[in-house]
Write a protein that holds these residues in place. Structure first.
Motif, PDB file in Angstrom:
ATOM      1  N   ILE A 162       0.820  -1.206   0.000  1.00 34.16           N
ATOM      2  CA  ILE A 162       0.000   0.000   0.000  1.00 34.16           C
ATOM      3  C   ILE A 162       0.860   1.264   0.000  1.00 34.16           C
ATOM      4  O   ILE A 162       0.411   2.339  -0.397  1.00 34.16           O
ATOM      5  CB  ILE A 162      -0.971  -0.016   1.203  1.00 34.16           C
ATOM      6  CG1 ILE A 162      -1.894   1.203   1.210  1.00 34.16           C
ATOM      7  CG2 ILE A 162      -0.215  -0.021   2.515  1.00 34.16           C
ATOM      8  CD1 ILE A 162      -2.960   1.147   0.192  1.00 34.16           C
ATOM      9  N   THR A 163       2.108   1.132   0.421  1.00 31.85           N
ATOM     10  CA  THR A 163       2.967   2.320   0.497  1.00 31.85           C
ATOM     11  C   THR A 163       3.552   2.732  -0.854  1.00 31.85           C
ATOM     12  O   THR A 163       4.167   3.789  -0.957  1.00 31.85           O
ATOM     13  CB  THR A 163       4.126   2.080   1.477  1.00 31.85           C
ATOM     14  OG1 THR A 163       4.793   0.879   1.113  1.00 31.85           O
ATOM     15  CG2 THR A 163       3.595   1.940   2.897  1.00 31.85           C
ATOM     16  N   PRO A 190      -2.470   3.992  -3.481  1.00 26.98           N
ATOM     17  CA  PRO A 190      -3.553   4.603  -2.702  1.00 26.98           C
ATOM     18  C   PRO A 190      -4.641   5.233  -3.562  1.00 26.98           C
ATOM     19  O   PRO A 190      -5.822   5.148  -3.224  1.00 26.98           O
ATOM     20  CB  PRO A 190      -2.828   5.656  -1.868  1.00 26.98           C
ATOM     21  CG  PRO A 190      -1.476   5.079  -1.662  1.00 26.98           C
ATOM     22  CD  PRO A 190      -1.152   4.368  -2.952  1.00 26.98           C
ATOM     23  N   PHE A 191      -4.284   5.798  -4.687  1.00 29.05           N
ATOM     24  CA  PHE A 191      -5.292   6.413  -5.536  1.00 29.05           C
ATOM     25  C   PHE A 191      -6.202   5.361  -6.144  1.00 29.05           C
ATOM     26  O   PHE A 191      -7.414   5.540  -6.238  1.00 29.05           O
ATOM     27  CB  PHE A 191      -4.620   7.249  -6.628  1.00 29.05           C
ATOM     28  CG  PHE A 191      -4.013   8.488  -6.074  1.00 29.05           C
ATOM     29  CD1 PHE A 191      -4.730   9.672  -6.033  1.00 29.05           C
ATOM     30  CD2 PHE A 191      -2.743   8.458  -5.528  1.00 29.05           C
ATOM     31  CE1 PHE A 191      -4.182  10.818  -5.478  1.00 29.05           C
ATOM     32  CE2 PHE A 191      -2.182   9.595  -4.977  1.00 29.05           C
ATOM     33  CZ  PHE A 191      -2.905  10.769  -4.943  1.00 29.05           C
ATOM     34  N   VAL A 244      -6.742   2.473  -4.804  1.00 30.49           N
ATOM     35  CA  VAL A 244      -7.525   1.943  -3.687  1.00 30.49           C
ATOM     36  C   VAL A 244      -8.722   2.847  -3.411  1.00 30.49           C
ATOM     37  O   VAL A 244      -9.841   2.368  -3.211  1.00 30.49           O
ATOM     38  CB  VAL A 244      -6.660   1.815  -2.414  1.00 30.49           C
ATOM     39  CG1 VAL A 244      -7.535   1.494  -1.211  1.00 30.49           C
ATOM     40  CG2 VAL A 244      -5.592   0.753  -2.601  1.00 30.49           C
ATOM     41  N   ARG A 245      -8.476   4.143  -3.426  1.00 27.37           N
ATOM     42  CA  ARG A 245      -9.587   5.053  -3.162  1.00 27.37           C
ATOM     43  C   ARG A 245     -10.691   4.883  -4.193  1.00 27.37           C
ATOM     44  O   ARG A 245     -11.871   4.766  -3.857  1.00 27.37           O
ATOM     45  CB  ARG A 245      -9.105   6.502  -3.171  1.00 27.37           C
ATOM     46  CG  ARG A 245     -10.240   7.446  -2.878  1.00 27.37           C
ATOM     47  CD  ARG A 245      -9.824   8.895  -2.955  1.00 27.37           C
ATOM     48  NE  ARG A 245      -9.396   9.254  -4.298  1.00 27.37           N
ATOM     49  CZ  ARG A 245      -8.942  10.468  -4.607  1.00 27.37           C
ATOM     50  NH1 ARG A 245      -8.823  11.381  -3.665  1.00 27.37           N
ATOM     51  NH2 ARG A 245      -8.589  10.751  -5.829  1.00 27.37           N
ATOM     52  N   GLU A 270     -12.460   1.597  -3.642  1.00 26.42           N
ATOM     53  CA  GLU A 270     -13.295   1.624  -2.450  1.00 26.42           C
ATOM     54  C   GLU A 270     -14.605   2.335  -2.754  1.00 26.42           C
ATOM     55  O   GLU A 270     -15.684   1.874  -2.389  1.00 26.42           O
ATOM     56  CB  GLU A 270     -12.530   2.321  -1.317  1.00 26.42           C
ATOM     57  CG  GLU A 270     -13.061   2.044   0.067  1.00 26.42           C
ATOM     58  CD  GLU A 270     -14.085   3.065   0.517  1.00 26.42           C
ATOM     59  OE1 GLU A 270     -14.531   2.966   1.661  1.00 26.42           O
ATOM     60  OE2 GLU A 270     -14.469   3.969  -0.265  1.00 26.42           O
ATOM     61  N   HIS A 271     -14.509   3.466  -3.430  1.00 25.84           N
ATOM     62  CA  HIS A 271     -15.729   4.219  -3.723  1.00 25.84           C
ATOM     63  C   HIS A 271     -16.634   3.474  -4.688  1.00 25.84           C
ATOM     64  O   HIS A 271     -17.849   3.401  -4.498  1.00 25.84           O
ATOM     65  CB  HIS A 271     -15.372   5.605  -4.278  1.00 25.84           C
ATOM     66  CG  HIS A 271     -14.770   6.498  -3.231  1.00 25.84           C
ATOM     67  ND1 HIS A 271     -15.106   6.398  -1.903  1.00 25.84           N
ATOM     68  CD2 HIS A 271     -13.852   7.482  -3.305  1.00 25.84           C
ATOM     69  CE1 HIS A 271     -14.422   7.303  -1.205  1.00 25.84           C
ATOM     70  NE2 HIS A 271     -13.645   7.965  -2.027  1.00 25.84           N
ATOM     71  N   HIS A 306     -18.195   0.522  -2.571  1.00 29.16           N
ATOM     72  CA  HIS A 306     -19.164   0.934  -1.565  1.00 29.16           C
ATOM     73  C   HIS A 306     -20.432   1.478  -2.218  1.00 29.16           C
ATOM     74  O   HIS A 306     -21.512   1.364  -1.655  1.00 29.16           O
ATOM     75  CB  HIS A 306     -18.550   1.980  -0.630  1.00 29.16           C
ATOM     76  CG  HIS A 306     -17.922   1.386   0.583  1.00 29.16           C
ATOM     77  ND1 HIS A 306     -18.611   1.137   1.740  1.00 29.16           N
ATOM     78  CD2 HIS A 306     -16.655   0.958   0.803  1.00 29.16           C
ATOM     79  CE1 HIS A 306     -17.793   0.594   2.630  1.00 29.16           C
ATOM     80  NE2 HIS A 306     -16.598   0.476   2.087  1.00 29.16           N
ATOM     81  N   ALA A 355     -18.382  -4.224   0.712  1.00 26.80           N
ATOM     82  CA  ALA A 355     -17.304  -3.752   1.571  1.00 26.80           C
ATOM     83  C   ALA A 355     -15.972  -4.298   1.064  1.00 26.80           C
ATOM     84  O   ALA A 355     -15.942  -5.265   0.299  1.00 26.80           O
ATOM     85  CB  ALA A 355     -17.549  -4.188   3.004  1.00 26.80           C
ATOM     86  N   VAL A 356     -14.903  -3.686   1.475  1.00 25.03           N
ATOM     87  CA  VAL A 356     -13.581  -4.027   0.968  1.00 25.03           C
ATOM     88  C   VAL A 356     -12.681  -4.579   2.071  1.00 25.03           C
ATOM     89  O   VAL A 356     -12.374  -3.888   3.040  1.00 25.03           O
ATOM     90  CB  VAL A 356     -12.895  -2.781   0.376  1.00 25.03           C
ATOM     91  CG1 VAL A 356     -11.499  -3.132  -0.111  1.00 25.03           C
ATOM     92  CG2 VAL A 356     -13.728  -2.190  -0.733  1.00 25.03           C
ATOM     93  N   LEU A 357     -12.279  -5.809   1.912  1.00 23.57           N
ATOM     94  CA  LEU A 357     -11.294  -6.389   2.827  1.00 23.57           C
ATOM     95  C   LEU A 357      -9.916  -6.153   2.232  1.00 23.57           C
ATOM     96  O   LEU A 357      -9.606  -6.629   1.138  1.00 23.57           O
ATOM     97  CB  LEU A 357     -11.526  -7.895   3.005  1.00 23.57           C
ATOM     98  CG  LEU A 357     -12.533  -8.293   4.076  1.00 23.57           C
ATOM     99  CD1 LEU A 357     -12.795  -9.792   4.025  1.00 23.57           C
ATOM    100  CD2 LEU A 357     -12.015  -7.906   5.460  1.00 23.57           C
ATOM    101  N   LEU A 358      -9.093  -5.428   2.944  1.00 20.90           N
ATOM    102  CA  LEU A 358      -7.791  -5.044   2.418  1.00 20.90           C
ATOM    103  C   LEU A 358      -6.685  -5.985   2.862  1.00 20.90           C
ATOM    104  O   LEU A 358      -6.594  -6.357   4.028  1.00 20.90           O
ATOM    105  CB  LEU A 358      -7.447  -3.634   2.902  1.00 20.90           C
ATOM    106  CG  LEU A 358      -6.100  -3.109   2.404  1.00 20.90           C
ATOM    107  CD1 LEU A 358      -6.243  -2.649   0.968  1.00 20.90           C
ATOM    108  CD2 LEU A 358      -5.597  -1.988   3.290  1.00 20.90           C
TER     109      LEU A 358
END
Lengths: 341, 341
Positions: free
Chosen positions: B71-72, B77-78, B80-81, B84-85, B88, B93-96
């Motif tokens: 994730i780093t 992250p972008f 993932v965002r 996620e949106h 949802h 739901a999202v299990l990371l």
DNA sequence: ATGAAAGCGCTAACAT
DNA sequence: ATGTTAGCGCTTTCAT
């Protein structure tokens, strides 16, 4: 291809499904002989426990919700990684929710996770005030630990870096390297990181220069704000620009360079958080490193505290000590040009 | 404080729990009158469906697993965002799961998510080859979509940016602005992003300069490698350094500046991905922007494809077109100094 | 359109 | 130490 269930394993190993459950979940003493047989059968059939059924019965999903303001804030992914590892290490899965920096979305996400019956919630609130209601409601239902930012007093356990100590480290370093006219670029609002860093600057800087607490500009935690704030503060010719986080510092650095300022010769710049960008900036940023792994471990520990024992235990507010990372952006005023560290 | 269940709502509204279920899940036609009563009762009691029980019964958890290398890595992250949106928005739901860039951890995480009965898996493989086995096994159990990177042919549906097209955009831009001696800093290995970008460079650069395909250095996708690679390639005096991603480019930029090279006057530098760092670099980086929201939407769409219809549908490999973002680091050779864009 | 009843796969009493 | 029996809360036949 059909699902293998406890019943299948029981049939294959010639004992009851209860015994199989006990062997596989290690929940009660069981005969060594039977245990072996059962395990062999399970292995042979490729049995995989159904966590959903287990969760329904045991009322525990083994899942924790992680709710954060914006995964794209470069500080969070590191925290997320540490949390993910800490939790998976104890066989808990992580349900991730990104709130888009919006308290309304945050409330919705919290509810979605609660509906999914997370065992606990790890939460970085979007806003100190506007998150309070939803957070308090959630804290009444499951163990909840606040991370990085607070959410009003007594709402829940919390874990964060000691912002005041971090800012004190920065100011002591600047004083020791001969800076006498600091200024501060911070974030407005009541979020704990913003407020605490601001307060610590004002308290500490007054000792350096009575005028310092006056040289403060407040915006948000962004690069753009760092750039803009320099235009406001540079005319007063500070010899140090203390920033409330690394993003602000990166913007400040960029703008100072555009204005022809010599960093660190003429003016030092410092950040907070030590995101990767800090080491990449030119000159590399002096900043305050957060103890991420410790923060994550502490949060996980707090979650596991048995909440059923005794009276509703007092809320804990754990504060961990940060570490100053000195890089080129604050090299002594004599050291013109600085090198990359 | 006790959990409100369907039974409570049924009691309160004077009908059977089956009817209540039908009203609340909207699963079957129901009398308008009854529906109203039931909804009122549910509201009054504060009924909240138990997703665990629902999942056990309906064999669908409404949860998807998101497995990524690290994730780093600032590119993720972008993504993932957006994911996620997108998820949802359809009440999933999202299990990371974070794999620490390790295929063994990756396999373990995949199994953990499968045990939790995720409905589907969104996966960015750690390694083209070493991830294959675990990914193929997972794909046999749940719908699985590969993101950003491939994992061998025919393993699963995949969504990614068109790396070749992106690299072609870069080379065309460099050619158009008069660059004639490009070189390439890439990543070794078989990961699709690495391999495709490398191949596209070699194919496209040959047209510019027969010697160009020879000026290639292969390492990994890191800032450190970018710095190191410059030491290998700079002696051949390229007039453009094409990098396989923005991190490499940031490192290259930094080292070139240390060596006293004039960017972009003497040499252009380009990246790939358009992470935030790209805009912050000095000079700001010309790079290739990935259509993140579209990638996420496409992945979500692929997941929802009903897999039960007809024969095992052919694997899809969706490739989306990227966009060139021209910034100061590749301003024409005549434009000394460049400005920030 | 609605109700009764049967489980989903598992764990936790309660027996033995 | 092991087996028997109830459910966890919900959806879904199958009746009516």
């Amino acid at each position: 291809m059909a699902e293998v269930t406890l019943k299948d394993v029981a049939l294959a190993s010639g004992c009851s499904i209860a015994t199989v459950s006990r062997v596989l979940a290690g929940t009660r003493p069981v005969g060594a002989e039977t245990a072996r047989t059962v395990r062999a059968a399970a292995e042979a059939l490729g049995y995989r426990p159904n966590h959903v059924a287990r969760a329904l019965r045991s009322r525990s999903t083994g899942t924790v919700g992680l709710v954060l303001p914006q995964i794209t804030n470069p500080f969070f992914p590191f925290l997320v990684r540490e949390l993910e590892h800490a939790l998976h290490a104890e066989d808990r899965a992580v349900l991730l929710a990104d709130c888009d920096d919006d308290p309304v979305t945050e409330a919705a996400r919290i509810n979605a996770l609660l509906a999914r019956r997370v065992d606990a919630l790890l939460l970085i609130p979007v806003d100190e005030r506007r998150s309070r209601e939803a957070v308090a409601a959630a804290a009444a239902q499951v163990p909840l630990v606040l991370l990085d930012r607070g959410c009003g007093p007594g709402v829940a356990d919390s874990v964060a870096v000691d912002n005041a100590a971090g800012m004190a480290l920065v100011l002591a370093h600047l004083a020791a390297t001969g800076r006498r006219r600091p200024c501060f670029i911070g974030a407005a609002g009541t979020a704990s990181a913003a407020a605490e860093r601001r307060a610590a600057y004002e308290a500490g800087a007054a000792a350096l220069d009575p005028g310092a607490p006056g040289r403060v500009a407040l915006g948000d935690f962004s690069v753009e704000w760092g750039r803009a704030a320099v235009d406001r503060l540079w005319p007063s010719r500070p010899d140090a620009v203390v920033c409330a986080n690394d993003l602000i510092a990166a913007g400040a650095l960029q703008r100072l360079r555009q204005l022809g300022a010599d960093v660190p010769g003429e003016v030092a710049v410092t950040g907070f958080d030590d995101i990767p960008l800090a080491g990449l900036a030119d000159p590399a940023l002096t900043t305050v490193r957060q103890p991420l792994a410790e923060l994550a471990a502490e949060a996980a520990r707090l979650l596991s505290r048995n909440p059923a024992a005794g009276p509703p235990a007092a809320r804990r507010a754990v504060r961990l000590a940060p570490e100053l990372v000195v890089r080129a952006s604050s090299a002594g005023p004599g050291t013109r040009g600085g090198g990359s560290s």
